[in-house]
Scaffold this active site. Sequence first.
Site, mmCIF file in Angstrom:
data_model
loop_
_atom_site.group_PDB
_atom_site.id
_atom_site.type_symbol
_atom_site.label_atom_id
_atom_site.label_comp_id
_atom_site.label_asym_id
_atom_site.label_seq_id
_atom_site.Cartn_x
_atom_site.Cartn_y
_atom_site.Cartn_z
ATOM 1 N N GLU A 210 0.865 -1.175 0.000
ATOM 2 C CA GLU A 210 0.000 0.000 0.000
ATOM 3 C C GLU A 210 0.904 1.227 0.000
ATOM 4 O O GLU A 210 1.471 1.583 1.028
ATOM 5 C CB GLU A 210 -0.924 -0.026 1.219
ATOM 6 C CG GLU A 210 -1.863 -1.216 1.264
ATOM 7 C CD GLU A 210 -2.810 -1.298 0.093
ATOM 8 O OE1 GLU A 210 -3.049 -0.243 -0.549
ATOM 9 O OE2 GLU A 210 -3.315 -2.383 -0.199
ATOM 10 N N CYS A 244 -1.911 9.250 2.640
ATOM 11 C CA CYS A 244 -1.486 8.699 1.346
ATOM 12 C C CYS A 244 -2.509 8.940 0.247
ATOM 13 O O CYS A 244 -2.154 8.990 -0.932
ATOM 14 C CB CYS A 244 -1.177 7.207 1.472
ATOM 15 S SG CYS A 244 -2.574 6.205 2.009
#
Length: 456
Positions: A210, A244
């Site tokens: 991720e 993110c």
Amino acid sequence: MPTIHEIVENQRLYYYSGETKPASFRREQLQKLKTAIKNHEREIIQALKQDLNKSEFEAYSTEIGILYKEINFAMKHLEKWMRPERVKTPLTHLGTKSYLYSEPYGVSLIIAPWNYPFSLQLSPLIGAIAAGNCAVLKPSELTPSVSGVIADIIQEIYEEKYVAVIQGGVEVSQELLQQAFDKIFFTGSVNVGKIVMEAASKHLIPVTLELGGKSPAIVDETADLQLAAKRIAWGKFTNSGQTCIAPDYLYVQQNVKKELLKKIAESITEMYGVEPLENEDMAQIVNENHFNRLKKYLNNGRTIIGGDSDRSLLQIEPTVLDDIDWKDPIMEEEIFGPILPVLSFEHIDEVVNNVRKHPKPLALYLFSESKRQQDHIIDSLSFGGGCINDTLIHVASPYLPFGGVGQSGTGSYHGKASFDAFSHKKSIVKQTNRFDIKFRYPSYKNGLKIMKKLLK
């Protein structure tokens, strides 16, 4: 004190005992985790305040409450997920039944980042437990208070042979990556993700990465500018931009640019006050190195909103930069801070062409009332996931797998996708003994003719 290698091998022995596999065991461990988080809420909130200056509201909504939701969802659906899935059988397999079995990988390594250090450590663990794995957790050394709380919670409720927490810096991470884990789950930067993937390749370990990237927010002339401004400002400046999936840059149609930027300024004032650096609830930059990196970006383009900072507090107020070009340093890598560069376009194909020239983003946010425009962007651009007329919220749905594509990541999790991330799908054919299909054997006279009819 056992070594890292001994911890991993002890977990492997425990996994092979079969104790982690029954549904009752998995549910019990998930309930233990939920109860422990509830019992330690105050310490978690205090640790997040100490490491990142997160407000209690932000700590609960983005780090704690989201975990309760995931645990509840996993417990509710666990038996269904574990159940062997019956799949169709082709004519060539007459007499058989075909199934998919979800098998735990075994011993998993979960490496967490510093930006959401509590939720992004324990969220993958929920999937690992639900899938029947053992796990080694590596919290971020950049958020030591949170790492300590995680270690206390895990040691309180789990034996080390089942779930272990190993704290430390780069040297510890390197040693962990030398171990023969059965699964690695990593959340962090693209550069470190490459190191993790390279290390995993030496043992051919399956990985979920991720990562991140430059996620655009695109606003066209049909958008509700008031809502777009508020939602972009919220998505960008939550956790001081250290998210993110935060909008990394803004692409706005030229004829509504001036009005949108005015409304973004109003939204920032509404959320953070006239003097954001005096707002005690505004999150800080994680450390001085990142603060210095972000300060350099303030020299790009022209500052039209914000721009002030306080080194002693490691804070930069929400900032918007205009007159930005793709060649500017701020457009070369993910910003990961409270600075929003602005680009403008006349036609949407300009956006499509420029986004395609760069690595596929983790998220994309389109603000448009045009169904045609919405379909065009979804169809034309590759990205991990995103929202139409909002930001961030797709990550909070247990029904939507969350993950990247290309340089923004590989694999996904949340909800059933978390269970699947830590499970191997084992294909099983159960054959009948009531009869035998003789034409499959080379000695059968007309076998080839029959095969050609069945397989054409």
